[in-house]
Design a protein around this motif. Structure first.
Motif, PDB file in Angstrom:
ATOM      1  N   GLN A  54       0.694  -1.245   0.016  1.00 39.86           N
ATOM      2  CA  GLN A  54      -0.025   0.045   0.073  1.00 39.86           C
ATOM      3  C   GLN A  54       0.703   1.316  -0.270  1.00 39.86           C
ATOM      4  N   THR A  55       0.541   2.272  -0.643  1.00 39.14           N
ATOM      5  CA  THR A  55       0.891   3.740  -0.694  1.00 39.14           C
ATOM      6  C   THR A  55      -0.198   4.558  -0.638  1.00 39.14           C
ATOM      7  N   PRO A  56      -0.113   5.603   0.596  1.00 37.13           N
ATOM      8  CA  PRO A  56       1.121   5.445   1.704  1.00 37.13           C
ATOM      9  C   PRO A  56       0.735   4.191   2.561  1.00 37.13           C
ATOM     10  N   ALA A  57       1.508   3.637   3.264  1.00 37.92           N
ATOM     11  CA  ALA A  57       1.633   2.504   4.224  1.00 37.92           C
ATOM     12  C   ALA A  57       1.538   2.906   5.854  1.00 37.92           C
ATOM     13  N   ALA A  58       1.224   2.090   6.215  1.00 39.01           N
ATOM     14  CA  ALA A  58       0.943   2.336   7.816  1.00 39.01           C
ATOM     15  C   ALA A  58       1.370   1.008   8.538  1.00 39.01           C
ATOM     16  N   PRO A  59       2.059   1.113   9.632  1.00 38.69           N
ATOM     17  CA  PRO A  59       2.469   0.269  10.551  1.00 38.69           C
ATOM     18  C   PRO A  59       1.628  -0.808  10.945  1.00 38.69           C
ATOM     19  N   SER A  60       2.002  -1.981  11.150  1.00 31.24           N
ATOM     20  CA  SER A  60       1.302  -3.159  11.786  1.00 31.24           C
ATOM     21  C   SER A  60       1.702  -3.469  13.115  1.00 31.24           C
ATOM     22  N   VAL A  61       0.865  -3.619  13.962  1.00 34.49           N
ATOM     23  CA  VAL A  61       1.369  -3.965  15.487  1.00 34.49           C
ATOM     24  C   VAL A  61       0.689  -5.407  15.888  1.00 34.49           C
ATOM     25  N   PHE A  62       1.380  -6.478  16.199  1.00 35.33           N
ATOM     26  CA  PHE A  62       0.924  -7.569  16.900  1.00 35.33           C
ATOM     27  C   PHE A  62       1.471  -7.736  18.193  1.00 35.33           C
ATOM     28  N   LEU A  63       0.697  -8.319  18.872  1.00 31.45           N
ATOM     29  CA  LEU A  63       1.071  -8.825  20.518  1.00 31.45           C
ATOM     30  C   LEU A  63       0.614 -10.043  20.463  1.00 31.45           C
ATOM     31  N   LEU A  64       1.601 -11.169  20.717  1.00 33.85           N
ATOM     32  CA  LEU A  64       1.333 -12.457  20.829  1.00 33.85           C
ATOM     33  C   LEU A  64       1.554 -12.728  22.282  1.00 33.85           C
ATOM     34  N   ALA A  65       0.650 -13.283  23.092  1.00 30.99           N
ATOM     35  CA  ALA A  65       0.263 -13.579  24.468  1.00 30.99           C
ATOM     36  C   ALA A  65       0.778 -15.247  24.448  1.00 30.99           C
ATOM     37  N   ARG A 121      17.514   2.256  11.905  1.00 24.73           N
ATOM     38  CA  ARG A 121      17.590   0.787  11.750  1.00 24.73           C
ATOM     39  C   ARG A 121      16.129   0.492  11.239  1.00 24.73           C
ATOM     40  N   LEU A 122      15.046   0.715  11.924  1.00 26.45           N
ATOM     41  CA  LEU A 122      13.874   0.355  11.500  1.00 26.45           C
ATOM     42  C   LEU A 122      13.490   0.874  10.147  1.00 26.45           C
ATOM     43  N   GLU A 123      13.849   1.869   9.796  1.00 22.07           N
ATOM     44  CA  GLU A 123      13.386   2.341   8.503  1.00 22.07           C
ATOM     45  C   GLU A 123      14.160   1.535   7.336  1.00 22.07           C
ATOM     46  N   ASN A 124      15.530   1.050   7.611  1.00 19.70           N
ATOM     47  CA  ASN A 124      16.070   0.120   6.667  1.00 19.70           C
ATOM     48  C   ASN A 124      15.468  -1.327   6.733  1.00 19.70           C
ATOM     49  N   GLU A 125      15.257  -1.808   8.048  1.00 16.75           N
ATOM     50  CA  GLU A 125      14.902  -3.302   8.129  1.00 16.75           C
ATOM     51  C   GLU A 125      13.257  -3.540   8.021  1.00 16.75           C
ATOM     52  N   GLY A 126      12.801  -2.562   8.565  1.00 22.20           N
ATOM     53  CA  GLY A 126      11.062  -2.544   8.677  1.00 22.20           C
ATOM     54  C   GLY A 126      10.603  -3.416   9.526  1.00 22.20           C
ATOM     55  N   ILE A 127      11.079  -4.262  10.551  1.00 22.68           N
ATOM     56  CA  ILE A 127      10.738  -5.165  11.323  1.00 22.68           C
ATOM     57  C   ILE A 127      11.456  -4.966  12.842  1.00 22.68           C
ATOM     58  N   MET A 128      10.406  -4.975  13.888  1.00 22.21           N
ATOM     59  CA  MET A 128      11.233  -4.917  15.042  1.00 22.21           C
ATOM     60  C   MET A 128      10.347  -5.856  16.016  1.00 22.21           C
ATOM     61  N   TYR A 129      11.130  -6.599  16.711  1.00 21.17           N
ATOM     62  CA  TYR A 129      10.504  -7.560  17.639  1.00 21.17           C
ATOM     63  C   TYR A 129      11.167  -7.380  19.255  1.00 21.17           C
ATOM     64  N   ARG A 143       6.429   1.907   6.634  1.00 24.61           N
ATOM     65  CA  ARG A 143       6.346   0.424   6.114  1.00 24.61           C
ATOM     66  C   ARG A 143       7.274  -0.565   7.471  1.00 24.61           C
ATOM     67  N   SER A 144       6.474  -0.475   8.382  1.00 24.29           N
ATOM     68  CA  SER A 144       7.166  -1.175   9.435  1.00 24.29           C
ATOM     69  C   SER A 144       6.159  -2.096  10.126  1.00 24.29           C
ATOM     70  N   VAL A 145       6.671  -3.360  10.703  1.00 22.13           N
ATOM     71  CA  VAL A 145       5.758  -4.404  11.385  1.00 22.13           C
ATOM     72  C   VAL A 145       6.381  -4.417  12.862  1.00 22.13           C
ATOM     73  N   ILE A 146       5.690  -4.323  13.716  1.00 17.52           N
ATOM     74  CA  ILE A 146       6.209  -4.255  15.178  1.00 17.52           C
ATOM     75  C   ILE A 146       5.642  -5.388  15.951  1.00 17.52           C
ATOM     76  N   PHE A 147       6.304  -6.376  16.519  1.00 19.34           N
ATOM     77  CA  PHE A 147       5.881  -7.674  17.309  1.00 19.34           C
ATOM     78  C   PHE A 147       6.284  -7.559  18.605  1.00 19.34           C
ATOM     79  N   PHE A 148       5.315  -7.824  19.538  1.00 20.93           N
ATOM     80  CA  PHE A 148       5.704  -8.079  20.969  1.00 20.93           C
ATOM     81  C   PHE A 148       5.242  -9.397  21.256  1.00 20.93           C
ATOM     82  N   SER A 149       5.979  -9.974  22.411  1.00 18.74           N
ATOM     83  CA  SER A 149       5.346 -11.160  22.782  1.00 18.74           C
ATOM     84  C   SER A 149       5.341 -10.941  24.620  1.00 18.74           C
ATOM     85  N   MET A 150       4.424 -11.467  24.911  1.00 21.46           N
ATOM     86  CA  MET A 150       4.158 -11.579  26.447  1.00 21.46           C
ATOM     87  C   MET A 150       3.553 -12.603  27.143  1.00 21.46           C
TER      88      MET A 150
END
Length: 349
Positions: free
Chosen positions: A184-195, A249-257, A285-292
């Motif tokens: 998509q353009t413009p893109a928006a981040p996607s956030v996931f939390l996996l318990a 770094r997030l701009e370059n890779e697009g993924i943070m966990y 263009r980023s995807v943010i993952f959390f685990s908890m």
């Protein structure tokens, strides 16, 4: 014939005895002078003469009046004829102008109808407009933002076959949202939390999810952190240090966990209010993952609504020293999409 007996000359009485002894020839006079003696005195008029002159005056007056009337009538008649001619010419001119205007109006309407009703002209106008819009869009929008083909992420379908104990909506949500981030353009981040309640399952499943996401987003080195990583004095005193440290770094890779979110200090957690903003993206263009880890785990009743409630309650307890309004907004962004990782009997290394 005796010349003296000319009938045109009246006979005058002459004396037989003329003093001269001879008779003088008669004087030639006009008939009028012969009848009336020349009188140079003021003439006198009689009633008959007055009546005759009056009659003559009346007749001459009537004649003059008649002539005047005739002249006036003639003038009036000529004026009326002139007015009629002028009126007729004016009417003709007005009629000609009206006729000419009507003809021009009909011609203009005919041209307009021909122009608007001709399907070929309409089709040509639409085609030209479409071409101009296409050229404008090509000039305004950079070519790199218009991918020629939508990127698909089939890796999540494969993971669904390996981890068949997980909720099917997890894999569908991962596939759809990550594909949107990529395409998509413009893109928006996607956030996931996996318990999770089973740490081994969480470690194995999250490793596979990160690998599939990196393949789809062409990322070589996704950012992988632990909640305890942010427990430094600098990041606790100023959570802006986290934003500054990982933005490029997030701009370059697009993924943070970020694993073990429950270990993240409250002061440092506020940095993710900015990183997880989907309305004003930190990195589009980023995807943010959390685990908890969730301690109140009930395998019999762990509906999506129940797990969402457990996660929010636990984070509120962990970060209760943050302002209430700020905390609500922070938790709302982190828990945008919450899933529970169920234990797997057979894990793929």
């Amino acid at each position: 014939m005796n010349t003296l007996e000319n009938p045109k000359w009246p006979r005058s009485r002459k004396s037989i005895h003329s003093p001269m002894g001879e008779s003088s020839p008669p004087s030639r006079q006009s008939p009028i002078s012969a009848q009336k003696p020349l009188n140079r005195s003021k003439p006198s008029y009689s009633e008959d003469d007055s009546d005759n002159e009056l009659d003559s005056f009346d007749r001459s007056g009537k004649i003059g009046s008649l002539n005047t009337t005739r002249s006036s009538n003639r003038s009036s008649h000529e004026f009326i004829e002139h007015e009629q001619i002028v009126t007729t010419r004016t009417r003709r001119t007005a009629n000609d102008d009206s006729y000419r205007y009507n003809e021009e109006r009909k011609l203009e309407i005919s041209r307009t109808e021909t122009t608007t009703s001709d399907p070929k002209i309409i089709y040509l106008a639409v085609l030209i407009a479409a071409i101009l819009v296409g050229i404008a869009m090509y000039i305004i929008i950079p070519a790199k933002s218009l991918p020629t083909k939508r990127i698909e992420c089939p890796q999540f379908k494969e993971l669904m076959q390996y981890f068949n104990n997980q909720d099917i909506t997890l894999w569908k949500s991962l596939k759809v949202n990550i594909e949107n981030v990529v395409n998509q353009t413009p893109a928006a981040p996607s956030v996931f939390l996996l318990a999770y309640h089973d740490a081994a399952t969480s470690k194995n499943v999250m490793a596979k999810i990160l690998n599939a996401t990196a393949n789809c987003m062409k990322s070589n080195d996704p950012i992988q952190l632990d909640g305890g990583t942010f427990a430094t004095d600098a990041m606790i005193q100023d959570y802006g240090e986290i934003i500054t440290a990982y933005r490029k770094r997030l701009e370059n890779e697009g993924i943070m966990y970020v694993a073990d979110l429950h270990k993240l200090p409250a002061a440092a957690a506020q940095a993710f209010h900015t990183i997880c903003d989907t309305f004003t993206p930190f990195v589009e263009r980023s995807v943010i993952f959390f685990s908890m880890y969730v301690d109140q785990y009930d395998g019999k009743d762990m509906s999506p609504k129940k797990i969402h409630y457990l996660v929010e309650t636990q984070l509120e307890n962990n970060w209760n020293d943050i302002n209430h309004n700020t905390l609500k907004a922070l938790i709302g962004r982190i828990t945008d999409q919450v899933f529970l990782l169920h234990s797997e009997k057979l894990l793929i290394d």
